[in-house]
Design a protein around this motif. Sequence first.
Motif, mmCIF file in Angstrom:
data_model
loop_
_atom_site.group_PDB
_atom_site.id
_atom_site.type_symbol
_atom_site.label_atom_id
_atom_site.label_comp_id
_atom_site.label_asym_id
_atom_site.label_seq_id
_atom_site.Cartn_x
_atom_site.Cartn_y
_atom_site.Cartn_z
ATOM 1 N N VAL A 1 5.763 7.290 -0.847
ATOM 2 C CA VAL A 1 4.472 6.684 -0.501
ATOM 3 C C VAL A 1 3.811 6.111 -1.751
ATOM 4 C CG1 VAL A 1 2.140 7.153 0.336
ATOM 5 C CG2 VAL A 1 4.098 8.137 1.527
ATOM 6 N N GLY A 2 3.912 6.855 -2.856
ATOM 7 C CA GLY A 2 3.366 6.367 -4.108
ATOM 8 C C GLY A 2 4.040 5.094 -4.571
ATOM 9 N N HIS A 3 5.348 5.008 -4.366
ATOM 10 C CA HIS A 3 6.082 3.796 -4.743
ATOM 11 C C HIS A 3 5.641 2.598 -3.898
ATOM 12 C CE1 HIS A 3 9.512 1.385 -6.138
ATOM 13 N NE2 HIS A 3 9.572 0.959 -4.890
ATOM 14 N N ILE A 4 5.439 2.839 -2.614
ATOM 15 C CA ILE A 4 5.043 1.756 -1.710
ATOM 16 C C ILE A 4 3.589 1.353 -1.941
ATOM 17 C CG2 ILE A 4 4.772 1.088 0.715
ATOM 18 C CD1 ILE A 4 7.022 3.077 1.376
ATOM 19 N N PHE A 5 2.736 2.353 -2.203
ATOM 20 C CA PHE A 5 1.305 2.097 -2.431
ATOM 21 C C PHE A 5 0.894 2.695 -3.781
ATOM 22 C CE2 PHE A 5 1.903 2.613 2.206
ATOM 23 C CZ PHE A 5 1.573 1.329 2.611
ATOM 24 N N PRO A 6 1.329 2.087 -4.881
ATOM 25 C CA PRO A 6 1.079 2.660 -6.213
ATOM 26 C C PRO A 6 -0.356 2.482 -6.693
ATOM 27 C CG PRO A 6 2.171 0.547 -6.431
ATOM 28 C CD PRO A 6 2.114 0.847 -4.957
ATOM 29 N N ILE A 7 -0.975 3.579 -7.068
ATOM 30 C CA ILE A 7 -2.346 3.525 -7.547
ATOM 31 C C ILE A 7 -2.434 2.758 -8.863
ATOM 32 C CG2 ILE A 7 -2.205 5.697 -8.845
ATOM 33 C CD1 ILE A 7 -5.086 6.278 -7.964
ATOM 34 N N TRP A 8 -1.314 2.748 -9.628
ATOM 35 C CA TRP A 8 -1.309 2.072 -10.923
ATOM 36 C C TRP A 8 -1.108 0.558 -10.787
ATOM 37 C CZ3 TRP A 8 -3.127 6.043 -13.127
ATOM 38 C CH2 TRP A 8 -2.558 7.325 -13.003
ATOM 39 N N ALA A 9 -0.858 0.045 -9.595
ATOM 40 C CA ALA A 9 -0.577 -1.390 -9.424
ATOM 41 C C ALA A 9 -1.276 -1.936 -8.184
ATOM 42 C CB ALA A 9 0.931 -1.630 -9.340
ATOM 43 N N ASN A 10 -2.544 -1.538 -8.006
ATOM 44 C CA ASN A 10 -3.361 -2.061 -6.911
ATOM 45 C C ASN A 10 -2.741 -1.834 -5.531
ATOM 46 O OD1 ASN A 10 -5.342 -3.082 -8.742
ATOM 47 N ND2 ASN A 10 -4.008 -4.842 -9.139
ATOM 48 N N PHE A 11 -1.966 -0.757 -5.407
ATOM 49 C CA PHE A 11 -1.378 -0.345 -4.122
ATOM 50 C C PHE A 11 -0.405 -1.387 -3.551
ATOM 51 C CE2 PHE A 11 -5.531 1.690 -4.588
ATOM 52 C CZ PHE A 11 -5.166 3.021 -4.535
ATOM 53 N N ARG A 12 0.181 -2.208 -4.415
ATOM 54 C CA ARG A 12 1.182 -3.194 -3.993
ATOM 55 C C ARG A 12 2.515 -2.855 -4.660
ATOM 56 N NH1 ARG A 12 -0.409 -8.783 -5.772
ATOM 57 N NH2 ARG A 12 1.550 -9.287 -4.708
ATOM 58 N N GLY A 13 3.368 -2.143 -3.929
ATOM 59 C CA GLY A 13 4.630 -1.704 -4.502
ATOM 60 C C GLY A 13 5.843 -2.248 -3.781
ATOM 61 N N GLY A 14 6.916 -1.464 -3.817
ATOM 62 C CA GLY A 14 8.161 -1.870 -3.171
ATOM 63 C C GLY A 14 8.375 -1.147 -1.861
ATOM 64 N N LYS A 15 9.629 -1.094 -1.426
ATOM 65 C CA LYS A 15 9.953 -0.485 -0.143
ATOM 66 C C LYS A 15 10.386 0.977 -0.265
ATOM 67 C CE LYS A 15 11.200 -4.897 1.961
ATOM 68 N NZ LYS A 15 12.262 -5.731 2.564
ATOM 69 N N GLY A 16 10.621 1.439 -1.469
ATOM 70 C CA GLY A 16 10.885 2.857 -1.674
ATOM 71 C C GLY A 16 12.319 3.310 -1.476
ATOM 72 N N ILE A 17 13.267 2.382 -1.381
ATOM 73 C CA ILE A 17 14.648 2.771 -1.102
ATOM 74 C C ILE A 17 15.243 3.585 -2.247
ATOM 75 C CG2 ILE A 17 16.953 1.950 -0.511
ATOM 76 C CD1 ILE A 17 14.774 1.470 1.598
ATOM 77 N N ALA A 18 15.067 3.122 -3.478
ATOM 78 C CA ALA A 18 15.632 3.840 -4.625
ATOM 79 C C ALA A 18 15.002 5.223 -4.766
ATOM 80 C CB ALA A 18 15.434 3.024 -5.900
ATOM 81 N N THR A 19 13.700 5.320 -4.538
ATOM 82 C CA THR A 19 13.023 6.609 -4.632
ATOM 83 C C THR A 19 13.483 7.548 -3.518
ATOM 84 O OG1 THR A 19 11.101 5.474 -5.583
ATOM 85 C CG2 THR A 19 10.769 7.729 -4.847
ATOM 86 N N LEU A 20 13.701 6.998 -2.347
ATOM 87 C CA LEU A 20 14.269 7.793 -1.248
ATOM 88 C C LEU A 20 15.646 8.332 -1.625
ATOM 89 C CD1 LEU A 20 13.588 6.037 2.191
ATOM 90 C CD2 LEU A 20 13.220 8.435 1.631
#
Length: 213
Positions: A99-118
């Motif tokens: 969730v943090g990757h998809i909605f990153p607080i450090w980048a205005n909540f604009r992230g990726g899809k989270g596949i690598a983190t999954l």
Amino acid sequence: MTEILLLLCAYLIGSVPTAVWVSKGVFGMDIREYGSGNAGATNTFRVLGPKAGTFVMVVDMLKGVLAVRLAYLVSYYHDPEHLTQLVNLQIGLGLTAVVGHIFPIWANFRGGKGIATLFGLVLAIQPLVALCCVGVFLMILFLTRYVSLSSIIASIAFPILILYIFNEPEIFYRIFAIAVALMVVLTHQKNITRLLKGNESKVPLFRNRKEKH
């Protein structure tokens, strides 16, 4: 209370916007303004090439691994009798990192899809299953050079491995595996449409990244 703090830490770890920091710090651009607009490994591969893409993918994967490992900071989960609770917490921590990757607080909540983190989540909990998924991913990527297609097929392979090959007994993990496959398919709807139309971008594994497809 301890678990809540761990979940917060997991979110902050997942929020590290690797692709954004690499694209801005090294290339002087915001990866979210190019390609698919996602701040993830796939778009980094597509826009910045395999070296940057590989670096982003590995770091994003490690975010999932590190988030899962946070569970071991609590002595309660060291007891083998609490294995089920440990796995449940690990999955919760890993998903919070996603969730943090998809909605990153450090980048205005604009992230990726989270596949690598999954994938990092799975690697930390079920290394052998993760390696099998990597094998599927790499095989499809080698044959097609479509990161999106490789991710989709590897995610579908995940619940098949959990349910039928390794026969994982933990019900929450079985549900999680099915949910992951569904989530990846749903988050790749645009990619699937482009794949069906034949205009999905390929990653430059063996050719110059400026090559037109």
